[in-house]
Design a protein around this motif. Structure first.
Motif, PDB file in Angstrom:
ATOM      1  N   PRO A 102       0.804  -1.231   0.000  1.00  0.00           N
ATOM      2  CA  PRO A 102       0.000   0.000   0.000  1.00  0.00           C
ATOM      3  C   PRO A 102       0.836   1.280   0.000  1.00  0.00           C
ATOM      4  CG  PRO A 102      -0.726  -1.516   1.730  1.00  0.00           C
ATOM      5  CD  PRO A 102       0.469  -2.143   1.086  1.00  0.00           C
ATOM      6  N   CYS A 103       2.110   1.200   0.438  1.00  0.00           N
ATOM      7  CA  CYS A 103       2.877   2.453   0.550  1.00  0.00           C
ATOM      8  C   CYS A 103       3.555   2.857  -0.771  1.00  0.00           C
ATOM      9  CB  CYS A 103       3.911   2.350   1.667  1.00  0.00           C
ATOM     10  SG  CYS A 103       5.199   1.196   1.259  1.00  0.00           S
ATOM     11  N   VAL A 104       3.572   2.002  -1.775  1.00  0.00           N
ATOM     12  CA  VAL A 104       4.316   2.383  -2.992  1.00  0.00           C
ATOM     13  C   VAL A 104       3.491   3.331  -3.858  1.00  0.00           C
ATOM     14  CG1 VAL A 104       5.688   0.247  -3.004  1.00  0.00           C
ATOM     15  CG2 VAL A 104       3.601   0.368  -4.399  1.00  0.00           C
ATOM     16  N   ALA A 105       4.197   4.093  -4.709  1.00  0.00           N
ATOM     17  CA  ALA A 105       3.544   5.162  -5.482  1.00  0.00           C
ATOM     18  C   ALA A 105       2.401   4.632  -6.356  1.00  0.00           C
ATOM     19  CB  ALA A 105       4.582   5.874  -6.346  1.00  0.00           C
ATOM     20  N   LEU A 106       2.616   3.485  -6.999  1.00  0.00           N
ATOM     21  CA  LEU A 106       1.575   2.985  -7.913  1.00  0.00           C
ATOM     22  C   LEU A 106       0.300   2.598  -7.152  1.00  0.00           C
ATOM     23  CD1 LEU A 106       0.680   2.274 -10.759  1.00  0.00           C
ATOM     24  CD2 LEU A 106       1.949   0.117 -10.606  1.00  0.00           C
ATOM     25  N   ALA A 107       0.470   2.067  -5.945  1.00  0.00           N
ATOM     26  CA  ALA A 107      -0.712   1.724  -5.136  1.00  0.00           C
ATOM     27  C   ALA A 107      -1.496   3.001  -4.802  1.00  0.00           C
ATOM     28  CB  ALA A 107      -0.282   1.003  -3.862  1.00  0.00           C
ATOM     29  N   GLN A 108      -0.772   4.060  -4.501  1.00  0.00           N
ATOM     30  CA  GLN A 108      -1.430   5.344  -4.173  1.00  0.00           C
ATOM     31  C   GLN A 108      -2.151   5.900  -5.419  1.00  0.00           C
ATOM     32  OE1 GLN A 108      -0.781   6.911  -1.085  1.00  0.00           O
ATOM     33  NE2 GLN A 108       0.733   5.436  -0.343  1.00  0.00           N
ATOM     34  N   GLN A 109      -1.490   5.741  -6.577  1.00  0.00           N
ATOM     35  CA  GLN A 109      -2.107   6.254  -7.813  1.00  0.00           C
ATOM     36  C   GLN A 109      -3.392   5.482  -8.140  1.00  0.00           C
ATOM     37  OE1 GLN A 109       1.301   5.668 -10.286  1.00  0.00           O
ATOM     38  NE2 GLN A 109       2.269   7.582  -9.692  1.00  0.00           N
ATOM     39  N   ILE A 110      -3.355   4.166  -7.864  1.00  0.00           N
ATOM     40  CA  ILE A 110      -4.566   3.366  -8.105  1.00  0.00           C
ATOM     41  C   ILE A 110      -5.655   3.806  -7.125  1.00  0.00           C
ATOM     42  CG2 ILE A 110      -5.522   1.021  -7.896  1.00  0.00           C
ATOM     43  CD1 ILE A 110      -2.854  -0.001  -9.092  1.00  0.00           C
ATOM     44  N   LYS A 111      -5.242   4.022  -5.875  1.00  0.00           N
ATOM     45  CA  LYS A 111      -6.207   4.442  -4.848  1.00  0.00           C
ATOM     46  C   LYS A 111      -6.845   5.790  -5.221  1.00  0.00           C
ATOM     47  CE  LYS A 111      -6.508   4.682   0.120  1.00  0.00           C
ATOM     48  NZ  LYS A 111      -5.753   5.175   1.259  1.00  0.00           N
ATOM     49  N   ALA A 112      -6.012   6.661  -5.814  1.00  0.00           N
ATOM     50  CA  ALA A 112      -6.508   7.995  -6.178  1.00  0.00           C
ATOM     51  C   ALA A 112      -7.318   7.965  -7.488  1.00  0.00           C
ATOM     52  CB  ALA A 112      -5.329   8.952  -6.315  1.00  0.00           C
ATOM     53  N   GLY A 113      -7.416   6.784  -8.118  1.00  0.00           N
ATOM     54  CA  GLY A 113      -8.239   6.662  -9.320  1.00  0.00           C
ATOM     55  C   GLY A 113      -7.496   6.923 -10.623  1.00  0.00           C
ATOM     56  N   LYS A 114      -6.183   7.147 -10.551  1.00  0.00           N
ATOM     57  CA  LYS A 114      -5.433   7.427 -11.781  1.00  0.00           C
ATOM     58  C   LYS A 114      -5.368   6.173 -12.675  1.00  0.00           C
ATOM     59  CE  LYS A 114      -1.087   9.314 -13.459  1.00  0.00           C
ATOM     60  NZ  LYS A 114       0.261   9.664 -13.163  1.00  0.00           N
ATOM     61  N   TYR A 115      -5.220   5.013 -12.052  1.00  0.00           N
ATOM     62  CA  TYR A 115      -5.206   3.748 -12.800  1.00  0.00           C
ATOM     63  C   TYR A 115      -6.174   2.771 -12.150  1.00  0.00           C
ATOM     64  CZ  TYR A 115      -0.697   5.528 -14.416  1.00  0.00           C
ATOM     65  OH  TYR A 115       0.292   6.293 -14.937  1.00  0.00           O
ATOM     66  N   LYS A 116      -6.559   1.748 -12.921  1.00  0.00           N
ATOM     67  CA  LYS A 116      -7.470   0.733 -12.383  1.00  0.00           C
ATOM     68  C   LYS A 116      -6.721  -0.603 -12.313  1.00  0.00           C
ATOM     69  CE  LYS A 116     -12.200  -0.897 -13.149  1.00  0.00           C
ATOM     70  NZ  LYS A 116     -12.016  -2.284 -13.412  1.00  0.00           N
ATOM     71  N   ALA A 117      -6.762  -1.212 -11.138  1.00  0.00           N
ATOM     72  CA  ALA A 117      -6.089  -2.515 -10.995  1.00  0.00           C
ATOM     73  C   ALA A 117      -6.861  -3.578 -11.768  1.00  0.00           C
ATOM     74  CB  ALA A 117      -6.006  -2.886  -9.518  1.00  0.00           C
ATOM     75  N   LEU A 118      -6.156  -4.620 -12.226  1.00  0.00           N
ATOM     76  CA  LEU A 118      -6.839  -5.725 -12.901  1.00  0.00           C
ATOM     77  C   LEU A 118      -7.571  -6.578 -11.867  1.00  0.00           C
ATOM     78  CD1 LEU A 118      -4.395  -7.006 -15.676  1.00  0.00           C
ATOM     79  CD2 LEU A 118      -5.858  -5.000 -15.628  1.00  0.00           C
ATOM     80  N   SER A 119      -8.545  -7.353 -12.347  1.00  0.00           N
ATOM     81  CA  SER A 119      -9.255  -8.249 -11.434  1.00  0.00           C
ATOM     82  C   SER A 119      -8.420  -9.505 -11.217  1.00  0.00           C
ATOM     83  CB  SER A 119     -10.608  -8.640 -12.039  1.00  0.00           C
ATOM     84  OG  SER A 119     -10.382  -9.505 -13.131  1.00  0.00           O
ATOM     85  N   GLU A 120      -8.757 -10.248 -10.148  1.00  0.00           N
ATOM     86  CA  GLU A 120      -8.021 -11.497  -9.878  1.00  0.00           C
ATOM     87  C   GLU A 120      -8.169 -12.484 -11.029  1.00  0.00           C
ATOM     88  OE1 GLU A 120      -8.313 -13.933  -6.263  1.00  0.00           O
ATOM     89  OE2 GLU A 120      -7.982 -12.037  -5.198  1.00  0.00           O
ATOM     90  N   ASP A 121      -9.364 -12.492 -11.644  1.00  0.00           N
ATOM     91  CA  ASP A 121      -9.580 -13.408 -12.774  1.00  0.00           C
ATOM     92  C   ASP A 121      -8.668 -13.058 -13.943  1.00  0.00           C
ATOM     93  OD1 ASP A 121     -11.391 -14.879 -11.458  1.00  0.00           O
ATOM     94  OD2 ASP A 121     -13.170 -14.036 -12.442  1.00  0.00           O
ATOM     95  N   GLN A 122      -8.549 -11.762 -14.216  1.00  0.00           N
ATOM     96  CA  GLN A 122      -7.655 -11.342 -15.310  1.00  0.00           C
ATOM     97  C   GLN A 122      -6.212 -11.759 -15.002  1.00  0.00           C
ATOM     98  OE1 GLN A 122      -8.958  -7.177 -15.097  1.00  0.00           O
ATOM     99  NE2 GLN A 122      -9.170  -7.226 -17.329  1.00  0.00           N
ATOM    100  N   GLU A 123      -5.823 -11.581 -13.719  1.00  0.00           N
ATOM    101  CA  GLU A 123      -4.445 -11.940 -13.334  1.00  0.00           C
ATOM    102  C   GLU A 123      -4.229 -13.448 -13.491  1.00  0.00           C
ATOM    103  OE1 GLU A 123      -3.804  -8.394 -10.018  1.00  0.00           O
ATOM    104  OE2 GLU A 123      -4.192 -10.435  -9.347  1.00  0.00           O
ATOM    105  N   ALA A 124      -5.229 -14.223 -13.055  1.00  0.00           N
ATOM    106  CA  ALA A 124      -5.093 -15.682 -13.154  1.00  0.00           C
ATOM    107  C   ALA A 124      -4.998 -16.091 -14.628  1.00  0.00           C
ATOM    108  CB  ALA A 124      -6.281 -16.369 -12.483  1.00  0.00           C
ATOM    109  N   ASP A 125      -5.823 -15.461 -15.494  1.00  0.00           N
ATOM    110  CA  ASP A 125      -5.753 -15.794 -16.928  1.00  0.00           C
ATOM    111  C   ASP A 125      -4.351 -15.530 -17.472  1.00  0.00           C
ATOM    112  OD1 ASP A 125      -8.337 -16.578 -16.951  1.00  0.00           O
ATOM    113  OD2 ASP A 125      -9.132 -14.730 -17.858  1.00  0.00           O
ATOM    114  N   MET A 126      -3.771 -14.416 -17.027  1.00  0.00           N
ATOM    115  CA  MET A 126      -2.420 -14.076 -17.525  1.00  0.00           C
ATOM    116  C   MET A 126      -1.392 -15.084 -17.029  1.00  0.00           C
ATOM    117  SD  MET A 126      -2.298  -9.967 -17.336  1.00  0.00           S
ATOM    118  CE  MET A 126      -3.283  -8.991 -18.463  1.00  0.00           C
ATOM    119  N   TYR A 127      -1.593 -15.577 -15.821  1.00  0.00           N
ATOM    120  CA  TYR A 127      -0.687 -16.591 -15.299  1.00  0.00           C
ATOM    121  C   TYR A 127      -0.732 -17.833 -16.200  1.00  0.00           C
ATOM    122  CZ  TYR A 127       1.631 -19.923 -12.313  1.00  0.00           C
ATOM    123  OH  TYR A 127       2.494 -20.869 -11.851  1.00  0.00           O
TER     124      TYR A 127
END
Ligand SMILES: C[S@@+](CC[C@H](N)C(=O)[O-])C[C@H]1O[C@@H](n2cnc3c(N)ncnc32)[C@H](O)[C@@H]1O
Ligand code: SF4
Length: 381
Positions: free
Chosen positions: A200-225
């Motif tokens: 949670p403390c890294v810059a990208l996590a803060q940017q996602i929290k602030a709405g700048k980017y949207k995290a992928l869903s767990e299903d999307q991540e699993a598909d990529m795996y």
């Protein structure tokens, strides 16, 4: 008496040119060349102090990790490796790896690194797409990564790894396949694919929290795996650990020592050592690594003292990361404990759920289990 079991050396180099927006590894911004000089001097001093405790060991791997070890000059790396060989018994065929950031490499440097004794490069590519590298806060683009690969090959490194990250905000299935195919086309012997994990403390996590980017869903991540498994296995890579793929025979010997619960000496401010069931690290981790005085003995902090049972559990959890899993007989011989008896109900439950595969001697994760292993490993612990 010489102890013949594989033992490794990890050297932590705690500097980066710039912090990437996703990374919470311990590293400091490099201020100037003086820091690297002081760091090298302190490392040599630490090595000399440790030498007597490890004189009966034969080391089969040296791994310079970070931070960004490729910030050290080839001369500094040469001095470190020469001193290491002077004080410790490094086997002649040892695997000697260096983690490198594409922005720190060029053709001459790579040739000098090879002459200094480095025989494996692990390159932090992360992505071959500039938009993704920008989101990750990398200091290089895709072109620089490809040029670094050309230079690595031209310098004569036949054994090199590429690190890729998946699950980057905005990344699509096609983007990920493109990255995998680009990586394969570079001709590496080894590819590591890491799911983006954000503290949670890294810059990208803060940017996602602030709405700048949207995290992928767990299903999307699993598909990529599973995309990575399909693509890399199809291309002839051996999937030997949850996140790691190698041409047969090029599995990373150093990391295998960790997963096989082997012993290792850690040097440098953030490095952990493991021997005789004890884990420890240098106390300087929270302070600046170059300020340790030139005469002090490096102070260490014990992290864990394990009894035989703790060591058994540790070896089970680490060993299950390997696709070959763990052998009942080998564990009986090594720890005198039968994991089938010890974990009977857990093995039954996860086999029923299709997460574990078990036969007379071995248990290992199923393909489905690789991505869902966290719950199983937590129950084993
Ligand atoms: C110490 S870095 C490698 C060398 C160099 N520092 C670089 O980044 O180019 C080790 C690898 O860990 C991975 N990594 C670091 N932080 C991560 C995170 N939060 N999520 C997923 N992978 C991460 C990256 O693939 C990175 O290449
Ligand atoms: S990913 Fe590598 S270069 Fe980026 S901050 Fe972490 S250690 Fe440094």
């Amino acid at each position: 008496m010489i102890n013949n079991s594989a033992t490794g050396i990890y050297i932590h180099v705690p500097f980066c040119l710039q912090k990437c927006s996703y990374c919470d590894f311990y590293s400091l911004p490099l201020q100037n060349g003086d820091s690297l000089e002081k760091y090298t001097k302190n490392l040599l001093r630490e090595m000399e102090q440790q030498a007597a405790n490890w004189e009966n060991r034969q080391f089969s791997t040296v791994y310079m990790g970070g931070g960004t070890p490729s910030l050290l000059s080839p001369e500094q790396i040469n001095i470190i490796l020469t001193d290491l060989e002077h004080h410790l018994h490094i086997l002649p065929q040892a695997e000697i790896s260096l983690e490198a950031n594409p922005a720190t490499l060029n053709s001459d440097r790579l040739q000098e690194l090879k002459s200094a004794g480095i025989n494996r490069i692990s390159l932090g590519v992360q992505s071959f797409r500039d938009e993704e590298l920008k989101i990750l806060g990398r200091i290089h683009g895709a072109q620089a990564a490809m040029e670094a690969v050309d230079d690595i090959i031209r310098a004569g490194f036949e054994n090199f790894n590429l690190d890729l990250i998946y699950g980057i905000p905005g990344q699509t299935h096609d983007d990920w396949i493109y990255n995998l195919k680009m990586a394969v086309s570079c001709g590496p012997r080894h590819i590591s694919t890491y799911l983006l994990q954000l503290d949670p403390c890294v810059a990208l996590a803060q940017q996602i929290k602030a709405g700048k980017y949207k995290a992928l869903s767990e299903d999307q991540e699993a598909d990529m795996y599973y995309d990575a498994l399909d693509c890399l296995i199809n291309e002839g890579f051996h999937h030997y650990e949850i996140s790691n793929f190698a041409r047969p025979g090029y599995e990373c010997k150093h990391n295998l020592i960790y997963w096989q619960a082997g012993e290792y000496l850690g040097l440098g401010p953030g490095a952990v050592s493991f021997r005789d069931g004890q884990r420890w690290m240098n106390k300087e981790i929270k302070s600046c690594p170059e300020i340790t005085s030139q005469t002090d003995t490096v102070a260490v902090e014990t992290l864990e003292i394990m009894n035989d049972r703790d060591r058994f559990v540790d070896a089970v959890v680490l060993g299950l990361r390997l696709t070959e899993g763990i052998s009942r007989q080998q564990f009986m011989d090594r720890f005198g404990i039968d994991f089938y008896q010890e974990y009977h109900s857990i093995i039954e439950k996860f086999s029923r759920e299709g997460i574990l595969l078990a036969d007379q001697d071995r248990i290992c994760l199923s393909h489905r289990g690789y991505f869902l292993s966290n719950q199983l490993l937590a129950e084993l612990l």
